[in-house]
Design a protein around this motif. Structure first.
Motif, PDB file in Angstrom:
ATOM      1  N   SER A  17       0.836  -1.194   0.000  1.00  0.00           N
ATOM      2  CA  SER A  17       0.000   0.000   0.000  1.00  0.00           C
ATOM      3  C   SER A  17       0.877   1.252   0.000  1.00  0.00           C
ATOM      4  O   SER A  17       1.982   1.257   0.529  1.00  0.00           O
ATOM      5  CB  SER A  17      -0.893  -0.020   1.247  1.00  0.00           C
TER       6      SER A  17
ATOM      7  N   PRO B 154       2.023   4.638   1.544  1.00  0.00           N
ATOM      8  CA  PRO B 154       2.104   4.987   2.972  1.00  0.00           C
ATOM      9  C   PRO B 154       0.937   5.847   3.471  1.00  0.00           C
ATOM     10  O   PRO B 154       0.416   5.610   4.568  1.00  0.00           O
ATOM     11  CB  PRO B 154       3.427   5.743   3.088  1.00  0.00           C
ATOM     12  N   THR B 155       0.512   6.819   2.671  1.00  0.00           N
ATOM     13  CA  THR B 155      -0.587   7.685   3.111  1.00  0.00           C
ATOM     14  C   THR B 155      -1.882   6.894   3.231  1.00  0.00           C
ATOM     15  O   THR B 155      -2.602   6.982   4.229  1.00  0.00           O
ATOM     16  CB  THR B 155      -0.779   8.861   2.132  1.00  0.00           C
TER      17      THR B 155
ATOM     18  N   CYS C  93      -2.150   3.719   3.635  1.00  0.00           N
ATOM     19  CA  CYS C  93      -1.971   2.742   4.705  1.00  0.00           C
ATOM     20  C   CYS C  93      -2.232   3.366   6.075  1.00  0.00           C
ATOM     21  O   CYS C  93      -2.971   2.810   6.890  1.00  0.00           O
ATOM     22  CB  CYS C  93      -0.547   2.174   4.643  1.00  0.00           C
ATOM     23  N   SER C  94      -1.647   4.524   6.318  1.00  0.00           N
ATOM     24  CA  SER C  94      -1.778   5.141   7.647  1.00  0.00           C
ATOM     25  C   SER C  94      -3.143   5.781   7.879  1.00  0.00           C
ATOM     26  O   SER C  94      -3.656   5.759   8.992  1.00  0.00           O
ATOM     27  CB  SER C  94      -0.678   6.170   7.874  1.00  0.00           C
ATOM     28  N   ARG C  95      -3.748   6.321   6.834  1.00  0.00           N
ATOM     29  CA  ARG C  95      -5.016   7.039   7.024  1.00  0.00           C
ATOM     30  C   ARG C  95      -6.258   6.167   6.906  1.00  0.00           C
ATOM     31  O   ARG C  95      -7.274   6.476   7.511  1.00  0.00           O
ATOM     32  CB  ARG C  95      -5.115   8.205   6.040  1.00  0.00           C
ATOM     33  N   TRP C  96      -6.179   5.107   6.110  1.00  0.00           N
ATOM     34  CA  TRP C  96      -7.381   4.307   5.927  1.00  0.00           C
ATOM     35  C   TRP C  96      -7.178   2.830   6.281  1.00  0.00           C
ATOM     36  O   TRP C  96      -7.949   2.266   7.052  1.00  0.00           O
ATOM     37  CB  TRP C  96      -7.889   4.407   4.484  1.00  0.00           C
TER      38      TRP C  96
ATOM     39  N   MET D 275      -4.844   0.918   8.007  1.00  0.00           N
ATOM     40  CA  MET D 275      -4.563   0.495   9.384  1.00  0.00           C
ATOM     41  C   MET D 275      -5.774   0.704  10.299  1.00  0.00           C
ATOM     42  O   MET D 275      -6.132  -0.204  11.046  1.00  0.00           O
ATOM     43  CB  MET D 275      -3.310   1.192   9.932  1.00  0.00           C
ATOM     44  N   PRO D 276      -6.437   1.859  10.248  1.00  0.00           N
ATOM     45  CA  PRO D 276      -7.650   1.986  11.076  1.00  0.00           C
ATOM     46  C   PRO D 276      -8.733   0.980  10.691  1.00  0.00           C
ATOM     47  O   PRO D 276      -9.452   0.465  11.550  1.00  0.00           O
ATOM     48  CB  PRO D 276      -8.118   3.418  10.815  1.00  0.00           C
TER      49      PRO D 276
ATOM     50  N   ASN E  14      -8.375  -2.501  12.323  1.00  0.00           N
ATOM     51  CA  ASN E  14      -8.468  -2.604  13.778  1.00  0.00           C
ATOM     52  C   ASN E  14      -9.403  -3.755  14.151  1.00  0.00           C
ATOM     53  O   ASN E  14     -10.546  -3.787  13.719  1.00  0.00           O
ATOM     54  CB  ASN E  14      -8.966  -1.285  14.376  1.00  0.00           C
TER      55      ASN E  14
ATOM     56  N   GLU F  12       4.594  -0.922   3.066  1.00  0.00           N
ATOM     57  CA  GLU F  12       4.330   0.401   2.494  1.00  0.00           C
ATOM     58  C   GLU F  12       5.331   0.643   1.376  1.00  0.00           C
ATOM     59  O   GLU F  12       6.526   0.391   1.518  1.00  0.00           O
ATOM     60  CB  GLU F  12       4.451   1.493   3.562  1.00  0.00           C
TER      61      GLU F  12
END
Length: 146
Positions: free
Chosen positions: A110, A112-113, A115-118, A120-121, A124, A139
Motif C-alpha cells: 500500500s 504509505p498515506t 496505509c496510515s489514514r485508511w 490500518m484503522p 483494527n 508500504e
C-alpha cells in the motif's frame, strides 16, 4: 526454551487454568459477581472455583465480608504471579496459532498515506476476528501495480 520431556508434571500439585482464570478475574474486579459476568459463569461457580483453589493451597486468597471481597496479602502476591502466567499462556497460544500450519498470510502492499489514514484503522480488530490470518503489510511509495 529447554524442557525435559522425561520428567512428568505433578498434575495433582497445581490448579486448573479455569480456577486460575476465575481467581484472576475475581481479584481484578474484587467481585465474584462481576467476575461471573465477565466469564459468562454464575457467581456460585466462580466462588466455588476460588474456594477449591484456596483449599488446594491451604490458605485464604480473599477476605470476605457480606458486601465485598478484598485480597489477602498472599492473595495479592498470588494474583500478580497468576496474571503473568495467564499472560504467558495467552502469548504462547496466540503465537502458536498465528504461526501454525493452519494459518495463512495475507500480503498487502500500500501507499504509505493510504496505509496510515485508511488501511490500518480499517484493520483494527482484524487479528481478533481472524486469528489464523497473519497480515504482512508493506508500504511502498513508488509504483507497485506491476
Amino acid at each position: 526454551m529447554s524442557t525435559d520431556v522425561k520428567t512428568p508434571l505433578a498434575f495433582r500439585k497445581y490448579p486448573s487454568t479455569t480456577a486460575l482464570q476465575c481467581f484472576e478475574t475475581a481479584a481484578r474486579h474484587l467481585s465474584f459477581t462481576n467476575a461471573a459476568q465477565e466469564m459468562h459463569m454464575t457467581q456460585s461457580a466462580i466462588s466455588k472455583q476460588v474456594a477449591q483453589l484456596e483449599e488446594m493451597l491451604n490458605l485464604s486468597l480473599f477476605y470476605r465480608t457480606p458486601h465485598r471481597i478484598s485480597l489477602t496479602p498472599a492473595g495479592k502476591t498470588y494474583y500478580l504471579e497468576v496474571l503473568e502466567i495467564l499472560k504467558h499462556i495467552e502469548v504462547a497460544t496466540t503465537s502458536l496459532m498465528s504461526n501454525s500450519d493452519n494459518s495463512e498470510v495475507l500480503k498487502i502492499v500500500s501507499h504509505p498515506t493510504f496505509c496510515s489514514r485508511w488501511l490500518m484503522p480499517a484493520l483494527n480488530g482484524f487479528g481478533r476476528a481472524y486469528p489464523l490470518i497473519n497480515l504482512n503489510i508493506k508500504e511502498l511509495a513508488g509504483p507497485f501495480f506491476f
